[in-house]
Each structure stands twice: as structure tokens, then as C-alpha cells.
Design an enzyme around this catalytic site. Structure first.
Site, short mmCIF file in Angstrom:
data_model
loop_
_atom_site.label_atom_id
_atom_site.label_comp_id
_atom_site.label_asym_id
_atom_site.label_seq_id
_atom_site.Cartn_x
_atom_site.Cartn_y
_atom_site.Cartn_z
N ASP A 253 54.10 45.41 45.55
CA ASP A 253 54.17 44.47 44.42
C ASP A 253 55.61 44.15 44.00
O ASP A 253 55.83 43.34 43.10
CB ASP A 253 53.38 45.01 43.22
CG ASP A 253 51.87 44.90 43.43
OD1 ASP A 253 51.46 44.28 44.43
OD2 ASP A 253 51.12 45.43 42.60
N CYS B 185 42.13 37.04 49.64
CA CYS B 185 43.03 36.30 48.75
C CYS B 185 44.27 35.94 49.52
O CYS B 185 44.42 36.32 50.68
CB CYS B 185 43.31 37.04 47.47
SG CYS B 185 44.40 38.41 47.65
N ARG C 159 41.43 41.54 52.29
CA ARG C 159 41.37 42.71 51.40
C ARG C 159 39.96 43.30 51.41
O ARG C 159 39.14 43.00 50.57
CB ARG C 159 41.83 42.32 49.99
CG ARG C 159 43.29 41.90 49.99
CD ARG C 159 43.82 41.55 48.63
NE ARG C 159 44.06 42.70 47.80
CZ ARG C 159 44.59 42.62 46.58
NH1 ARG C 159 44.90 41.46 46.07
NH2 ARG C 159 44.78 43.72 45.87
N ARG D 254 48.94 35.91 34.99
CA ARG D 254 47.99 36.99 35.28
C ARG D 254 48.62 38.35 35.02
O ARG D 254 47.91 39.31 34.73
CB ARG D 254 47.55 36.92 36.74
CG ARG D 254 46.64 35.78 37.05
CD ARG D 254 46.01 35.97 38.41
NE ARG D 254 45.68 37.37 38.60
CZ ARG D 254 45.73 38.03 39.75
NH1 ARG D 254 46.09 37.41 40.83
NH2 ARG D 254 45.41 39.29 39.82
N LYS E 237 49.52 46.23 33.70
CA LYS E 237 48.29 45.49 34.07
C LYS E 237 47.38 46.35 34.94
O LYS E 237 46.17 46.44 34.71
CB LYS E 237 48.67 44.21 34.83
CG LYS E 237 47.52 43.53 35.52
CD LYS E 237 47.95 42.32 36.30
CE LYS E 237 48.26 42.57 37.74
NZ LYS E 237 47.12 42.85 38.62
N ASN E 238 47.97 46.98 35.96
CA ASN E 238 47.13 47.71 36.91
C ASN E 238 46.58 49.02 36.34
O ASN E 238 45.74 49.66 36.96
CB ASN E 238 47.91 48.00 38.20
CG ASN E 238 48.08 46.74 39.04
OD1 ASN E 238 47.51 45.70 38.72
ND2 ASN E 238 48.87 46.84 40.09
C1 UD1 Z 1 46.15 47.66 43.94
C2 UD1 Z 1 46.91 46.86 42.93
C3 UD1 Z 1 47.73 45.76 43.60
C4 UD1 Z 1 48.61 46.35 44.68
C5 UD1 Z 1 47.80 47.22 45.63
C6 UD1 Z 1 48.66 47.97 46.63
C7 UD1 Z 1 45.46 47.00 41.00
C8 UD1 Z 1 44.58 46.28 40.04
N1 UD1 Z 1 45.97 46.26 41.99
O1 UD1 Z 1 45.22 46.78 44.56
O2 UD1 Z 1 48.54 45.12 42.60
O3 UD1 Z 1 49.23 45.32 45.42
O4 UD1 Z 1 47.05 48.21 44.89
O5 UD1 Z 1 49.57 48.78 45.99
O6 UD1 Z 1 45.74 48.16 40.83
N2 UD1 Z 1 42.13 48.64 51.95
C9 UD1 Z 1 41.20 48.84 52.95
N3 UD1 Z 1 39.92 49.09 52.57
C10 UD1 Z 1 39.53 49.17 51.27
C11 UD1 Z 1 40.49 48.98 50.26
C12 UD1 Z 1 41.79 48.71 50.64
O7 UD1 Z 1 41.54 48.80 54.13
O8 UD1 Z 1 38.35 49.41 51.01
C13 UD1 Z 1 43.54 48.35 52.33
C14 UD1 Z 1 44.06 47.06 51.73
O9 UD1 Z 1 43.72 45.95 52.51
C15 UD1 Z 1 45.55 47.34 51.72
C16 UD1 Z 1 45.62 48.83 51.39
O10 UD1 Z 1 44.34 49.36 51.75
O11 UD1 Z 1 46.09 47.14 53.01
C17 UD1 Z 1 45.91 49.15 49.95
O12 UD1 Z 1 45.05 48.39 49.12
P1 UD1 Z 1 44.53 48.93 47.72
O13 UD1 Z 1 45.36 50.08 47.27
O14 UD1 Z 1 43.06 49.10 47.79
O15 UD1 Z 1 44.81 47.69 46.78
P2 UD1 Z 1 44.05 47.38 45.45
O16 UD1 Z 1 43.58 48.67 44.88
O17 UD1 Z 1 43.07 46.29 45.67
#
Ligand code: UD1
Length: 420
Positions: free
Chosen positions: A307, A116, A121, A399, A22-23
């Protein structure tokens, strides 16, 4: 609304094939926005999230259809640069259309995804990276409004308080492939799904080096062309099935899995006493008696994936002793704790830690799924528990897990759906 009923206590046995990740598929579909040519994506899981991303592509003007695991994306009338709140708010990953819209159309208006249930996030790293490329960004009425007449390569550090960000790395990489000059992303996410995306972009004509490491280098090109690409196996589905084998004292052969992507999970399961037999594309999981407790800390790849935290917690709740689970990516991702406790688990939350005292047996109960991976954790607990478990709000599971009930039923599980 449906609920999932599980009559636990069956040792799962047999073979099961993991679906595409999915990711990986979601950002790869977003990347098709970078070209007007046709793209073919293979090995696509038929999931609610995949269909949401198809709806977003269509809302932007693309023609995109999923048929038997293959998606064909064609140019259509792709001129719209607005990703609407109604769609983006249902799936956070839709925010990764921002980078490709900027790369291709030099402008984008994408709804902020919002928080969420697993915690706050933010998207500050996405914005920091895109600004470094010369994008003018403002927040207006809940939307990120971005314009970039001259996207220019830049050197940037993309680490945040919780380490690298998967989708921020994806977004910046997808904008930078069509920027002028060289971009260097330091503290880039190393997840296999980022590599799968970079490989697709390279097939489209992008010049990328270092993907899969914390430093990605991108040399911008003038335009990208269509390409055909395959989605990697879903390492989280594979990990969930590995635990299904162990928590039911079963013996499952899991096919279409890259053992190399499961390092941290295999390491912890072996430490707990599981027997893991690996080949290049399959894993077989067995255990003799009850497993030992282990401590885990979630970290960005190649660390233990957040995850897989809920699923691991279900397994630890029936081991012989005390395990400590530390959540370093989403410190509030513990909604499943109280539901597992309703099934007889003994888990205490202390800030970003959960202390799990193994019990001899879980007992079936009505529980509520709060998010995708929490649902998977509850399904695993239900498979192990004595008696009947009824999991409501099961749409979360749809999902991210393709045909999961059928897959588990084929392994012998007593699992079915009922109307609420
Ligand atoms: C992706 C995955 C999700 C997984 C997550 C962490 C997809 C579609 N989803 O989500 O399943 O749980 O990685 O492995 O690939 N953060 C910030 N600022 C930002 C962005 C993120 O502080 O601008 C923080 C987040 O709150 C979190 C950490 O960084 O604590 C990692 O998040 P991130 O890797 O961005 O998660 P996603 O890419 O949204």
C-alpha cells in the site's frame, strides 16, 4: 465528479495529525456483529469506506452511527445474514463480515467481492480456513453461502502463493472466537491492524494468543460482550505524509504515528538519505538535496507494504539514479506507472518489477487515478511537479484518506477541487 488540482513546487512545512487506520476500523466494525451488546469504537476516520461498512452493518439490522470520530453500534434488529452484492462490490473489505456472521448466526450469505484494478484477488484462503472450522460452503449465484451448526476449533495453515492474508486471518479469527475448542492459525498475517482487531476481540471476552506473530491461538468461548476500543493510527497515511515531506524538500512533523509500525518504510527512506527524527508518537522528515535511489520489494508485514508502493515510486522517480521496485503481493499493481510517465517520469515495467530512472523534475499534467494508493502516488507527484496537475477520478482517494486536501493545504500545498 470532482478532480483535484495541484500547483506543485511548494516545500511543505508544519505539523499534521494522522487519522485512525482504515484497514483497522473495517474489520473491527465487522467484529461488532459478534455481540448483541453495544460497542463503542473511537478514533474512527470519516471515510467513504467507513461509511460503506456502516451501511453494511445497518443492512444486516444493526444500529450504527458515526459522530465526531466515535462509532456506536447497537443490536437493533440484527437477524439478516445476507451481505448484498451492491455494497460488497464497492469495497472488498466488506467480505470480512463472513467470519462474524458465521460465528454469531451460524450462517451467512456474502457476495463474492470480485476482482479489482490492482489485480486478481481470490478468497480461497478465507474459504479454506472457514471450512477447516466445520463450515459447509458453496458458491451460489455469485454469493458465498455458508452454514455451520457446529463451529469447531481446528489447526490450519493459512499461507498462500503470496504469503499470509490479512482479511482471511481476520475472517477465520472472528469465526473461531465463538467455535468450540482450540484453533491454531499458522502463517497468520502479522499486520498491526490484525493485532488491533484481536485486542478488540479480547476486550469482548475472546481468548486469543500470539496475535502479531505468524501463529495465532484461539480458545473458543460461548459468547462475547460489548466493549470500547480505539483505532490505531493509519500507517499508510503516515507513510504517505512522510513522502510528502521528502518529495517537496519540506519539513513536516507527523503526529499520532507509531514509529514501530513504520520500520520498513523508515529503513528505505533513511537508506535514500532522508533524516527521520522519531519519538514514540511522532516523526519528523527532512532531506538535504535530492535523495539516492533505493530498491524495494513489497512483502507482508513487517516487510515493505504494497500500500506504499505507488507513493514510493513517485519519490524514486525524482532521485539521482535507478531504483527497482518489485511487487510481491499484487504483481499487476502498476496502473500508476503510465500516469507518472505522463508527468515526465521514466519508469519501465517488466512483469512484477518497475525500473525507475530518476529525472530532475516532474511536470504537471492531467492524470487519472485508478485506485486508492495510486491516487496517493499521483498527489505526491503533483506536489513535487512543476506546474499544474489535474487528477481525475479522485473519489478513490476519499476511500482511504480523511481530509487529505485540508491537511496538505495546512502544510502549505496549493491544492483544490474542481468539477470535471
Ligand atoms: C489487505 C488490505 C489492503 C492491502 C492488502 C495487502 C484491508 C482492508 N486491506 O487486503 O489494503 O493492500 O491487505 O497488504 O486490510 N490472497 C490469496 N487468497 C486469498 C486471499 C488473498 O491468494 O484468499 C492473496 C492476494 O491476492 C494477495 C495476498 O494474498 O496476493 C495478500 O492479500 P490479502 O492480505 O488477503 O489482502 P486483503 O486482506 O484483501
Amino acid at each position: 465528479m470532482d478532480k483535484l488540482i495541484i500547483e506543485g513546487g511548494v516545500k511543505l512545512k508544519g505539523e499534521v495529525t494522522v487519522s485512525g487506520a482504515k484497514n483497522a476500523v473495517l474489520p473491527i466494525l465487522a467484529a461488532t456483529l459478534l455481540t448483541d451488546d453495544t460497542c463503542i469504537i473511537k478514533g474512527v476516520p470519516n471515510l467513504r469506506d467507513t461509511n460503506t461498512m456502516l451501511k453494511i452493518l445497518r443492512s444486516l439490522g444493526k444500529n450504527a452511527e458515526l459522530d465526531k470520530g466515535i462509532i456506536r453500534v447497537e443490536a437493533g434488529k440484527f437477524t439478516n445474514f445476507i451481505a448484498d452484492y451492491k455494497l460488497v462490490s464497492t469495497m472488498r473489505a466488506s467480505f470480512c463480515v463472513l467470519g462474524p456472521l458465521l460465528g454469531k448466526l451460524k450462517k451467512a450469505k456474502v457476495s463474492l467481492p470480485g476482482g479489482c484494478v490492482i489485480g486478481v484477488r481470490p478468497v480461497d484462503l478465507h474459504i479454506k480456513g472457514l471450512k477447516a472450522l466445520g463450515t459447509d460452503i458453496s458458491i451460489e449465484g455469485g454469493y458465498v453461502v455458508a452454514k455451520a451448526t457446529n463451529l469447531k476449533g481446528a489447526h490450519m495453515y493459512l499461507g498462500g502463493a503470496y504469503g499470509s492474508s490479512v482479511l482471511a486471518t481476520d475472517n477465520v479469527m472472528m469465526a473461531a472466537v465463538l467455535a468450540k475448542g482450540k484453533t491454531v492459525i499458522e502463517s497468520a498475517a502479522c499486520e498491526p491492524e490484525v493485532t488491533n482487531l484481536a485486542d478488540f476481540l479480547i476486550k469482548m471476552g475472546a481468548k486469543i494468543k500470539g496475535h502479531g506473530t505468524p501463529i495465532i491461538e484461539i480458545e473458543g468461548v460461548k459468547h462475547l460482550h460489548g466493549a470500547e476500543h480505539g483505532i490505531i493510527p493509519d500507517r499508510i497515511e503516515a507513510g504517505t505524509l512522510m513522502i510528502a515531506s521528502l518529495i517537496t524538500h519540506g519539513d513536516i512533523l507527523i503526529k499520532n504515528v507509531f514509529a514501530a509500525h513504520q520500520g520498513a518504510v523508515i529503513d528505505k527512506l533513511e537508506e535514500a538519505g532522508a533524516k527521520v527524527i522519531k519519538t514514540d508518537s511522532s516523526l519528523r522528515l527532512r532531506s538535504k538535496g535530492r535523495l539516492r535511489p533505493v530498491n524495494i520489494t513489497t512483502l507482508p508485514y513487517p516487510g515493505f507494504p504494497t500500500d506504499m508502493q505507488a507513493q514510493m515510486m513517485s519519490l524514486m522517480s525524482v532521485t539521482l539514479g535507478i531504483s527497482v521496485i518489485t511487487e510481491k503481493i499484487y504483481p499487476d499493481r502498476f496502473m500508476h506507472v503510465s500516469e507518472l510517465d505522463r508527468m515526465g517520469a521514466r519508469i519501465q515495467r517488466e512483469g512484477p518489477h518497475a525500473i525507475v530512472e530518476g529525472v530532475k523534475e516532474l511536470s504537471g499534467a492531467p492524470v487519472m487515478a485508478s485506485d486508492l494508493r495510486a491516487s496517493a502516488g499521483l498527489v505526491l507527484a503533483g506536489l513535487a511537479a512543476r506546474g499544474k496537475t489535474a487528477i481525475s477520478r479522485i473519489y478513490h482517494l476519499e476511500r482511504g484518506y480523511e481530509n487529505i486536501e485540508e491537511k496538505l493545504r495546512n502544510l502549505g500545498a496549493r491544492i483544490w477541487r474542481e468539477k470535471e
